[in-house]
Design an enzyme around this catalytic site. Structure first.
Site, PDB file in Angstrom:
ATOM      1  N   GLY A 111     -19.463  17.755  -3.960  1.00  0.00           N
ATOM      2  CA  GLY A 111     -18.141  18.074  -4.479  1.00  0.00           C
ATOM      3  C   GLY A 111     -17.855  19.554  -4.496  1.00  0.00           C
ATOM      4  O   GLY A 111     -17.784  20.216  -3.473  1.00  0.00           O
ATOM      5  N   GLY A 112     -17.694  20.096  -5.703  1.00  0.00           N
ATOM      6  CA  GLY A 112     -17.284  21.479  -5.840  1.00  0.00           C
ATOM      7  C   GLY A 112     -15.772  21.608  -5.776  1.00  0.00           C
ATOM      8  O   GLY A 112     -15.033  20.625  -5.611  1.00  0.00           O
ATOM      9  N   TRP A 113     -15.277  22.819  -5.903  1.00  0.00           N
ATOM     10  CA  TRP A 113     -13.836  23.055  -5.929  1.00  0.00           C
ATOM     11  C   TRP A 113     -13.145  22.548  -4.670  1.00  0.00           C
ATOM     12  O   TRP A 113     -12.086  21.928  -4.731  1.00  0.00           O
ATOM     13  CB  TRP A 113     -13.562  24.541  -6.121  1.00  0.00           C
ATOM     14  CG  TRP A 113     -12.108  24.889  -6.171  1.00  0.00           C
ATOM     15  CD1 TRP A 113     -11.354  25.415  -5.164  1.00  0.00           C
ATOM     16  CD2 TRP A 113     -11.226  24.707  -7.279  1.00  0.00           C
ATOM     17  NE1 TRP A 113     -10.056  25.584  -5.567  1.00  0.00           N
ATOM     18  CE2 TRP A 113      -9.948  25.165  -6.874  1.00  0.00           C
ATOM     19  CE3 TRP A 113     -11.384  24.220  -8.574  1.00  0.00           C
ATOM     20  CZ2 TRP A 113      -8.845  25.148  -7.718  1.00  0.00           C
ATOM     21  CZ3 TRP A 113     -10.279  24.202  -9.421  1.00  0.00           C
ATOM     22  CH2 TRP A 113      -9.033  24.654  -8.991  1.00  0.00           C
ATOM     23  N   ASP A 149     -26.611  15.905  -7.877  1.00  0.00           N
ATOM     24  CA  ASP A 149     -25.747  16.598  -8.828  1.00  0.00           C
ATOM     25  C   ASP A 149     -24.306  16.350  -8.411  1.00  0.00           C
ATOM     26  O   ASP A 149     -23.941  16.595  -7.251  1.00  0.00           O
ATOM     27  CB  ASP A 149     -26.040  18.100  -8.820  1.00  0.00           C
ATOM     28  CG  ASP A 149     -25.058  18.896  -9.660  1.00  0.00           C
ATOM     29  OD1 ASP A 149     -25.112  18.773 -10.895  1.00  0.00           O
ATOM     30  OD2 ASP A 149     -24.244  19.650  -9.078  1.00  0.00           O
ATOM     31  N   ASP A 151     -20.420  17.344  -8.817  1.00  0.00           N
ATOM     32  CA  ASP A 151     -19.512  18.382  -9.299  1.00  0.00           C
ATOM     33  C   ASP A 151     -18.083  17.957  -8.967  1.00  0.00           C
ATOM     34  O   ASP A 151     -17.447  18.473  -8.054  1.00  0.00           O
ATOM     35  CB  ASP A 151     -19.858  19.721  -8.634  1.00  0.00           C
ATOM     36  CG  ASP A 151     -19.023  20.880  -9.168  1.00  0.00           C
ATOM     37  OD1 ASP A 151     -18.246  20.660 -10.115  1.00  0.00           O
ATOM     38  OD2 ASP A 151     -19.137  21.991  -8.624  1.00  0.00           O
ATOM     39  N   GLU A 153     -14.462  18.109  -9.545  1.00  0.00           N
ATOM     40  CA  GLU A 153     -13.480  19.028 -10.122  1.00  0.00           C
ATOM     41  C   GLU A 153     -12.065  18.582  -9.747  1.00  0.00           C
ATOM     42  O   GLU A 153     -11.558  19.008  -8.711  1.00  0.00           O
ATOM     43  CB  GLU A 153     -13.755  20.456  -9.641  1.00  0.00           C
ATOM     44  CG  GLU A 153     -15.157  20.970 -10.004  1.00  0.00           C
ATOM     45  CD  GLU A 153     -15.377  22.428  -9.624  1.00  0.00           C
ATOM     46  OE1 GLU A 153     -14.388  23.191  -9.481  1.00  0.00           O
ATOM     47  OE2 GLU A 153     -16.538  22.809  -9.463  1.00  0.00           O
ATOM     48  N   TYR A 154     -11.386  17.747 -10.594  1.00  0.00           N
ATOM     49  CA  TYR A 154     -11.821  17.206 -11.867  1.00  0.00           C
ATOM     50  C   TYR A 154     -11.273  15.800 -11.984  1.00  0.00           C
ATOM     51  O   TYR A 154     -10.255  15.459 -11.359  1.00  0.00           O
ATOM     52  CB  TYR A 154     -11.286  18.058 -13.022  1.00  0.00           C
ATOM     53  CG  TYR A 154     -11.831  19.454 -13.013  1.00  0.00           C
ATOM     54  CD1 TYR A 154     -13.105  19.735 -13.481  1.00  0.00           C
ATOM     55  CD2 TYR A 154     -11.052  20.483 -12.510  1.00  0.00           C
ATOM     56  CE1 TYR A 154     -13.599  21.036 -13.479  1.00  0.00           C
ATOM     57  CE2 TYR A 154     -11.555  21.782 -12.504  1.00  0.00           C
ATOM     58  CZ  TYR A 154     -12.821  22.056 -12.970  1.00  0.00           C
ATOM     59  OH  TYR A 154     -13.316  23.333 -12.939  1.00  0.00           O
ATOM     60  N   MET A 226     -20.102  24.834 -16.874  1.00  0.00           N
ATOM     61  CA  MET A 226     -19.704  25.973 -16.042  1.00  0.00           C
ATOM     62  C   MET A 226     -19.105  27.068 -16.923  1.00  0.00           C
ATOM     63  O   MET A 226     -17.893  27.142 -17.139  1.00  0.00           O
ATOM     64  CB  MET A 226     -18.724  25.518 -14.961  1.00  0.00           C
ATOM     65  CG  MET A 226     -19.351  24.563 -13.954  1.00  0.00           C
ATOM     66  SD  MET A 226     -18.274  24.162 -12.556  1.00  0.00           S
ATOM     67  CE  MET A 226     -17.154  23.000 -13.331  1.00  0.00           C
ATOM     68  N   TYR A 228     -17.957  29.981 -16.987  1.00  0.00           N
ATOM     69  CA  TYR A 228     -17.297  31.075 -16.270  1.00  0.00           C
ATOM     70  C   TYR A 228     -15.896  30.634 -15.890  1.00  0.00           C
ATOM     71  O   TYR A 228     -15.504  29.489 -16.131  1.00  0.00           O
ATOM     72  CB  TYR A 228     -18.093  31.476 -15.026  1.00  0.00           C
ATOM     73  CG  TYR A 228     -18.749  30.346 -14.273  1.00  0.00           C
ATOM     74  CD1 TYR A 228     -18.040  29.554 -13.379  1.00  0.00           C
ATOM     75  CD2 TYR A 228     -20.097  30.051 -14.464  1.00  0.00           C
ATOM     76  CE1 TYR A 228     -18.633  28.513 -12.701  1.00  0.00           C
ATOM     77  CE2 TYR A 228     -20.715  29.016 -13.787  1.00  0.00           C
ATOM     78  CZ  TYR A 228     -19.979  28.247 -12.899  1.00  0.00           C
ATOM     79  OH  TYR A 228     -20.581  27.207 -12.224  1.00  0.00           O
ATOM     80  N   ASP A 229     -15.151  31.578 -15.322  1.00  0.00           N
ATOM     81  CA  ASP A 229     -13.750  31.321 -14.955  1.00  0.00           C
ATOM     82  C   ASP A 229     -12.894  30.948 -16.161  1.00  0.00           C
ATOM     83  O   ASP A 229     -11.936  30.180 -16.041  1.00  0.00           O
ATOM     84  CB  ASP A 229     -13.642  30.238 -13.874  1.00  0.00           C
ATOM     85  CG  ASP A 229     -14.130  30.725 -12.519  1.00  0.00           C
ATOM     86  OD1 ASP A 229     -14.364  31.935 -12.381  1.00  0.00           O
ATOM     87  OD2 ASP A 229     -14.266  29.899 -11.607  1.00  0.00           O
ATOM     88  N   TRP A 367     -24.323  30.267 -11.161  1.00  0.00           N
ATOM     89  CA  TRP A 367     -23.523  30.154  -9.948  1.00  0.00           C
ATOM     90  C   TRP A 367     -23.242  31.576  -9.471  1.00  0.00           C
ATOM     91  O   TRP A 367     -22.684  32.366 -10.212  1.00  0.00           O
ATOM     92  CB  TRP A 367     -22.209  29.407 -10.183  1.00  0.00           C
ATOM     93  CG  TRP A 367     -21.373  29.445  -8.936  1.00  0.00           C
ATOM     94  CD1 TRP A 367     -20.424  30.372  -8.596  1.00  0.00           C
ATOM     95  CD2 TRP A 367     -21.461  28.534  -7.830  1.00  0.00           C
ATOM     96  NE1 TRP A 367     -19.918  30.106  -7.346  1.00  0.00           N
ATOM     97  CE2 TRP A 367     -20.536  28.978  -6.855  1.00  0.00           C
ATOM     98  CE3 TRP A 367     -22.242  27.407  -7.574  1.00  0.00           C
ATOM     99  CZ2 TRP A 367     -20.370  28.315  -5.637  1.00  0.00           C
ATOM    100  CZ3 TRP A 367     -22.062  26.759  -6.365  1.00  0.00           C
ATOM    101  CH2 TRP A 367     -21.136  27.194  -5.412  1.00  0.00           C
TER     102      TRP A 367
END
Length: 573
Positions: A111-113, A149, A151, A153-154, A226, A228-229, A367
């Protein structure tokens, strides 16, 4: 006994003078529980294109590496690689790294952004969930990995443009994870192996409201929060990427912090041991800011992400940028050339690791690993998280160069805090304190009344000063005072230690030529021989600008290092 005292005196001199060379960083949080837990790092496949290959990863500081990212094939709704040849080469290199570091786990992160578009589709029905989970398990087995894992989003809303959402994502996410857990466990029984299942979750209550948080936590091994951001180029004003604590000052936009995010997860009922606090190895540079407040909360014309690697190369050593530290947020920042840069350094990440320890979290993580190519941030945070002592001082940063020294003097009863929760590492040590330290090392002998007008008989350092003066180790001033609260300078300390060693008959024969230092004329006559001896012995060195800085101060942190090094040298003697 006499021989032990002589060894103590010589060791103390070496330790004290060497300690004068050190700097004085600050920061901190309390830590309370034993070492252990996960240290997770994401390694992005594209990092290899930039020359940062898996063999360069700081494996000694990690327990788990997540390879980012696999995607979901929109036609089959199963796991797929972005660039199979390139990714498989990286995965092979990661397996080799694991062979050399048997404690490591390797997971594929999906996944990821940019690659979460089709999670909703893959989770929408039981058949799709089963097929997706099966593809993940097959991939893990084929590539010799240790788990998966996710990820996403979202779920429900958010993420990159084009991401598919359904209101039922909240429940379907749980079902997808349960299917993965079931199939990984089934495979594990075949292989005699425990496969891991982890997820990445956003920092904020809004995310927790879009998943079945407690059910999810019960299924997975951990949730990578996460951290951050919290702010970035999507905001209207320059702000901190990942403040540890929420600043109190007025802001033109909403404020939050890492501590708030952790608390939101805990308040939701997620067990602390299921949380891994993720940290950024990058920051954000905002161009076109105003000079007011050094650019913080200013509007800006453009912004970009900046890795710590590039910060070191282009900004931290650039005289056009001045470094600051926000004491409430406990993060550093830069300002210069109409640019505000929010970032994290070793001290701020160590403080975040301290928060993770104090809250009993299951680990920390990063990250993304290539952004700290020297591994210094990873090492600082990992060291801080795994430290085992109960540090009561808010201002002694875990991982700071003086932390272990403070622990040594505190646990040995040689130095206490300036309050119950502060050590004041950057505060200048004074003349009375140095006399008291030497006196304690001698067993605190009674020595009568000090001969100085400003040292009262009931003072904390009265016996110490009387003893030191009687043995010609310290001297007063022409006006009959000792000035116990006066700061101790480098040349004063050199002179005191020089006399201390002479008192015990230690070898102080060496003398260096001080003329190579540009400020040699600034050395006082009374200290010239002592300074020459210290330089000759290699105990005192000049500053980077070629000065000797005889009037420079010694801090409480340096004093702690004095005593710690004394202990180490005595063990070797």
């Amino acid at each position: 006994m006499q021989d032990l005292i002589r060894r103590t005196a010589a060791a103390l001199a070496a330790a004290c003078m060497a300690a004068l060379l050190l700097g004085t960083p600050t920061g901190a949080e309390q830590r309370t529980y034993q070492a252990g837990g996960e240290v997770v790092g994401y390694y992005a496949g594209w990092a290899a294109y930039q020359g940062y290959t898996p063999d360069q990863l700081p494996a000694e500081h990690l327990t788990q590496i997540n390879y980012a990212f696999a995607r979901i094939d929109p036609d089959t709704l199963t796991i797929a690689l972005e660039n199979p040849a390139h990714d498989k080469k990286n995965l092979a290199a990661l397996r080799k790294l694991r062979q050399q570091n048997g404690h490591l786990k390797l997971l594929i992160s999906v996944g990821g952004w940019s690659d979460s578009q089709y999670f909703s589709d893959a989770a929408a029905t039981a058949a799709r969930r089963e097929a997706f989970a099966a593809s993940c398990v097959d991939f893990v087995v084929a590539q010799g990995l240790d788990g998966v894992d996710l990820d996403w989003e979202y779920p429900v809303s958010g993420g990159a443009p084009g991401t598919i959402h359904r209101p039922a994502d909240k429940q379907n996410f749980t079902k997808l994870l349960q299917e993965l857990r079931t199939q990984l466990d089934r495979q594990g029984r075949r292989d005699g192996k425990d496969y891991s299942l982890t997820i990445a979750g956003a920092a904020g209550s809004w995310y927790l409201n879009q998943i079945e948080a407690v059910k999810v936590a019960d299924i997975v091994d951990h949730i990578f929060l996460m951290g951050y951001d919290l702010h970035g180029p999507w905001d209207t004003s320059a702000d901190f990427n990942a403040p540890l604590y929420t600043p109190s000052g007025a802001s033109p936009q909403g404020k939050s912090s890492i501590a708030d995010s952790v608390q939101a997860y805990l308040d939701k009922g997620i067990p602390a041991e299921k949380l891994v606090l993720g940290m950024p190895l990058y920051g954000y540079a905002y161009q076109g800011v105003s000079s007011q407040n050094n650019g913080l909360y200013s509007t800006y014309t453009s912004a970009k992400s900046v890795s710590y690697r590039m910060l070191k190369k282009n900004y931290l050593s650039n005289a056009a940028y001045r470094q600051y530290r926000h004491q409430e947020a406990q993060v550093p920042y830069l300002y210069g050339s109409r640019t505000f840069i929010s970032y994290d350094d070793a001290e701020s990440l160590a403080a975040k690791a301290a928060l993770a320890r104090s809250q009993g979290l299951g680990g920390i993580g990063f990250w993304e690993l290539s952004q700290d190519d020297g591994g210094e941030l990873t090492a600082a945070a990992s060291s801080a998280f795994r430290s085992t002592w109960g540090n009561p001082f808010r201002d002694v940063a875990p991982g700071a160069w003086y932390e272990e020294a403070v622990r040594y003097v505190y646990e040995a009863g040689l130095m206490q805090g300036t309050t119950g929760t502060t050590f004041s590492p950057g505060r200048t040590s004074n003349r009375g304190q140095i006399a008291a330290i030497l006196h304690r090392l001698e067993g605190s002998p009674r020595a009568g009344t000090p001969p100085f007008t400003d040292v009262a008989a009931g003072s904390y350092c009265a016996d110490a000063v009387a003893w030191a003066e009687k043995n010609n180790i310290v001297r007063g001033f022409e006006d009959g005072t000792f000035r116990p609260e006066g700061r101790i300078t480098r040349q004063q300390l050199a002179a005191i230690l020089f006399r201390y060693l002479e008192h015990w008959g230690a070898d102080t024969a060496g003398r260096a030529d001080l003329s190579r230092f540009s400020d040699t004329a600034a050395v006082a006559d009374y200290a010239r021989e002592a300074m020459a001896w210290a330089v000759s012995a290699g105990l005192l060195r000049g500053r980077s600008d070629g000065t000797l800085d005889p009037a420079g101060s010694a801090t409480r942190a340096q004093t702690a290092v004095i005593l710690q090094r004394l202990g180490a040298l005595l063990e070797e003697a």
